[in-house]
Design a protein around this motif. Structure first.
Motif, PDB file in Angstrom:
ATOM      1  N   MET A   1       6.216   3.991   3.724  1.00  0.00           N
ATOM      2  CA  MET A   1       5.009   3.465   4.375  1.00  0.00           C
ATOM      3  C   MET A   1       3.997   4.595   4.345  1.00  0.00           C
ATOM      4  O   MET A   1       4.224   5.649   4.950  1.00  0.00           O
ATOM      5  CB  MET A   1       5.289   3.079   5.824  1.00  0.00           C
ATOM      6  CG  MET A   1       6.273   1.936   5.958  1.00  0.00           C
ATOM      7  SD  MET A   1       6.518   1.495   7.689  1.00  0.00           S
ATOM      8  CE  MET A   1       4.901   0.869   8.110  1.00  0.00           C
ATOM      9  N   ALA A   2       2.907   4.377   3.639  1.00  0.00           N
ATOM     10  CA  ALA A   2       1.913   5.438   3.471  1.00  0.00           C
ATOM     11  C   ALA A   2       0.572   4.948   4.017  1.00  0.00           C
ATOM     12  O   ALA A   2       0.057   3.914   3.582  1.00  0.00           O
ATOM     13  CB  ALA A   2       1.785   5.822   2.002  1.00  0.00           C
ATOM     14  N   ILE A   3       0.031   5.686   4.978  1.00  0.00           N
ATOM     15  CA  ILE A   3      -1.280   5.349   5.543  1.00  0.00           C
ATOM     16  C   ILE A   3      -2.304   6.242   4.850  1.00  0.00           C
ATOM     17  O   ILE A   3      -2.215   7.473   4.933  1.00  0.00           O
ATOM     18  CB  ILE A   3      -1.303   5.569   7.063  1.00  0.00           C
ATOM     19  CG1 ILE A   3      -0.199   4.735   7.715  1.00  0.00           C
ATOM     20  CG2 ILE A   3      -2.664   5.203   7.647  1.00  0.00           C
ATOM     21  CD1 ILE A   3       0.200   5.208   9.083  1.00  0.00           C
TER      22      ILE A   3
ATOM     23  N   LYS B   1      -0.114  -3.909  -0.100  1.00  0.00           N
ATOM     24  CA  LYS B   1      -1.241  -3.192   0.506  1.00  0.00           C
ATOM     25  C   LYS B   1      -1.697  -3.964   1.740  1.00  0.00           C
ATOM     26  O   LYS B   1      -1.989  -5.157   1.657  1.00  0.00           O
ATOM     27  CB  LYS B   1      -2.359  -3.114  -0.540  1.00  0.00           C
ATOM     28  CG  LYS B   1      -3.652  -2.495  -0.114  1.00  0.00           C
ATOM     29  CD  LYS B   1      -4.608  -2.472  -1.320  1.00  0.00           C
ATOM     30  CE  LYS B   1      -6.018  -2.120  -0.908  1.00  0.00           C
ATOM     31  NZ  LYS B   1      -6.657  -3.185  -0.115  1.00  0.00           N
TER      32      LYS B   1
ATOM     33  N   SER C   1      -5.370  -1.869   7.582  1.00  0.00           N
ATOM     34  CA  SER C   1      -4.936  -1.382   8.895  1.00  0.00           C
ATOM     35  C   SER C   1      -6.090  -0.648   9.578  1.00  0.00           C
ATOM     36  O   SER C   1      -7.146  -0.415   8.978  1.00  0.00           O
ATOM     37  CB  SER C   1      -3.698  -0.473   8.743  1.00  0.00           C
ATOM     38  OG  SER C   1      -3.851   0.444   7.680  1.00  0.00           O
TER      39      SER C   1
ATOM     40  N   ASN D   1      -8.249   1.803   7.680  1.00  0.00           N
ATOM     41  CA  ASN D   1      -7.523   2.576   6.674  1.00  0.00           C
ATOM     42  C   ASN D   1      -6.599   1.603   5.956  1.00  0.00           C
ATOM     43  O   ASN D   1      -6.653   0.391   6.194  1.00  0.00           O
ATOM     44  CB  ASN D   1      -6.828   3.807   7.267  1.00  0.00           C
ATOM     45  CG  ASN D   1      -5.916   3.519   8.425  1.00  0.00           C
ATOM     46  OD1 ASN D   1      -5.388   2.412   8.535  1.00  0.00           O
ATOM     47  ND2 ASN D   1      -5.725   4.484   9.300  1.00  0.00           N
ATOM     48  N   THR D   2      -5.804   2.092   5.045  1.00  0.00           N
ATOM     49  CA  THR D   2      -4.956   1.213   4.232  1.00  0.00           C
ATOM     50  C   THR D   2      -3.511   1.681   4.346  1.00  0.00           C
ATOM     51  O   THR D   2      -3.244   2.876   4.261  1.00  0.00           O
ATOM     52  CB  THR D   2      -5.401   1.250   2.755  1.00  0.00           C
ATOM     53  OG1 THR D   2      -6.764   0.807   2.682  1.00  0.00           O
ATOM     54  CG2 THR D   2      -4.545   0.344   1.891  1.00  0.00           C
ATOM     55  N   THR D   3      -2.619   0.729   4.573  1.00  0.00           N
ATOM     56  CA  THR D   3      -1.191   1.057   4.632  1.00  0.00           C
ATOM     57  C   THR D   3      -0.489   0.430   3.434  1.00  0.00           C
ATOM     58  O   THR D   3      -0.613  -0.776   3.192  1.00  0.00           O
ATOM     59  CB  THR D   3      -0.571   0.531   5.945  1.00  0.00           C
ATOM     60  OG1 THR D   3      -1.250   1.138   7.048  1.00  0.00           O
ATOM     61  CG2 THR D   3       0.911   0.877   6.015  1.00  0.00           C
TER      62      THR D   3
ATOM     63  N   ILE E   1       3.169  -0.361   1.664  1.00  0.00           N
ATOM     64  CA  ILE E   1       4.621  -0.360   1.820  1.00  0.00           C
ATOM     65  C   ILE E   1       5.250  -0.614   0.464  1.00  0.00           C
ATOM     66  O   ILE E   1       4.752  -1.418  -0.338  1.00  0.00           O
ATOM     67  CB  ILE E   1       5.135  -1.370   2.870  1.00  0.00           C
ATOM     68  CG1 ILE E   1       4.673  -2.790   2.579  1.00  0.00           C
ATOM     69  CG2 ILE E   1       4.716  -0.974   4.253  1.00  0.00           C
ATOM     70  CD1 ILE E   1       5.276  -3.798   3.552  1.00  0.00           C
TER      71      ILE E   1
ATOM     72  N   ALA F   1      -2.674  11.787   3.309  1.00  0.00           N
ATOM     73  CA  ALA F   1      -1.951  10.571   3.617  1.00  0.00           C
ATOM     74  C   ALA F   1      -0.865  10.913   4.623  1.00  0.00           C
ATOM     75  O   ALA F   1      -0.375  12.038   4.652  1.00  0.00           O
ATOM     76  CB  ALA F   1      -1.324   9.990   2.352  1.00  0.00           C
ATOM     77  N   ASN F   2      -0.547   9.926   5.458  1.00  0.00           N
ATOM     78  CA  ASN F   2       0.594  10.072   6.366  1.00  0.00           C
ATOM     79  C   ASN F   2       1.705   9.178   5.827  1.00  0.00           C
ATOM     80  O   ASN F   2       1.543   7.953   5.758  1.00  0.00           O
ATOM     81  CB  ASN F   2       0.196   9.671   7.784  1.00  0.00           C
ATOM     82  CG  ASN F   2      -0.679  10.720   8.433  1.00  0.00           C
ATOM     83  OD1 ASN F   2      -0.192  11.699   8.963  1.00  0.00           O
ATOM     84  ND2 ASN F   2      -1.995  10.534   8.343  1.00  0.00           N
ATOM     85  N   VAL F   3       2.803   9.788   5.450  1.00  0.00           N
ATOM     86  CA  VAL F   3       3.837   9.078   4.694  1.00  0.00           C
ATOM     87  C   VAL F   3       5.141   9.048   5.489  1.00  0.00           C
ATOM     88  O   VAL F   3       5.693  10.101   5.837  1.00  0.00           O
ATOM     89  CB  VAL F   3       4.081   9.759   3.330  1.00  0.00           C
ATOM     90  CG1 VAL F   3       5.087   8.967   2.500  1.00  0.00           C
ATOM     91  CG2 VAL F   3       2.772   9.916   2.563  1.00  0.00           C
TER      92      VAL F   3
END
Ligand code: 2BA
Length: 112
Positions: free
Chosen positions: A8-10, A32, A35, A44-46, A48, A99-101
């Motif tokens: 899951m990458a924001i 996609k 979010s 932003n975009t998450t 998965i 990115a927050n992964v």
């Protein structure tokens, strides 16, 4: 194909389209999601994606290459005891991303 990891990458919206193009070109299936960041309250975009363990480094490497960190000004509410309004907005500069992964183990994946 055995899928071992759920990524899951924001990411920031500005990076999302280049990122999905490259992930698809490299054969990764991605969902996609639109979010919203809880702090900035902006979009932003998450992503998965279910990824085989041996392809995880390649996946993360693509995210690292495509997602830049950026400075943004946030409007933060501070408690104000001097007036009856209660809160006073003030600007705060924050660094967002790249990115927050999150990487999770997949217990089971079924395509039915
Ligand atoms: P936001 O929550 O809108 O946060 C945007 C940026 O604001 C963050 O960048 C961070 O630099 C700053 N920030 C967030 N919370 C803060 C706080 N309580 N006080 C001061 N500054 C704060 P990033 O860390 O790169 O995060 C970008 C976006 O990734 C976040 O958007 C959120 O949607 C997501 N995210 C980050 N960490 C997360 C986590 N532990 N769990 C879930 N989502 C997360």
């Amino acid at each position: 194909m055995k899928l071992d990891k759920l990524v899951m990458a924001i990411v920031q919206d500005e990076d999302a389209f280049h990122l999905i193009d490259l992930l698809n070109a490299k054969g990764f299936s991605v969902t996609k999601l639109a979010s919203t960041g809880g702090f900035l309250r902006s979009g932003n975009t998450t992503f998965i994606s279910g990824v085989p363990e041996e392809r995880l480094p390649d996946f993360v490497n693509i995210i690292e290459r495509k997602c830049r960190s950026r400075r943004q000004i946030a409007s933060v509410n501070a408690m104000n005891s001097n007036n009856s309004e209660g809160f006073t907005p003030y600007p705060l500069e924050v660094t967002v991303g790249g990115a927050n992964v999150f990487i999770l183990n997949i217990e089971e994946f079924r395509k039915v």
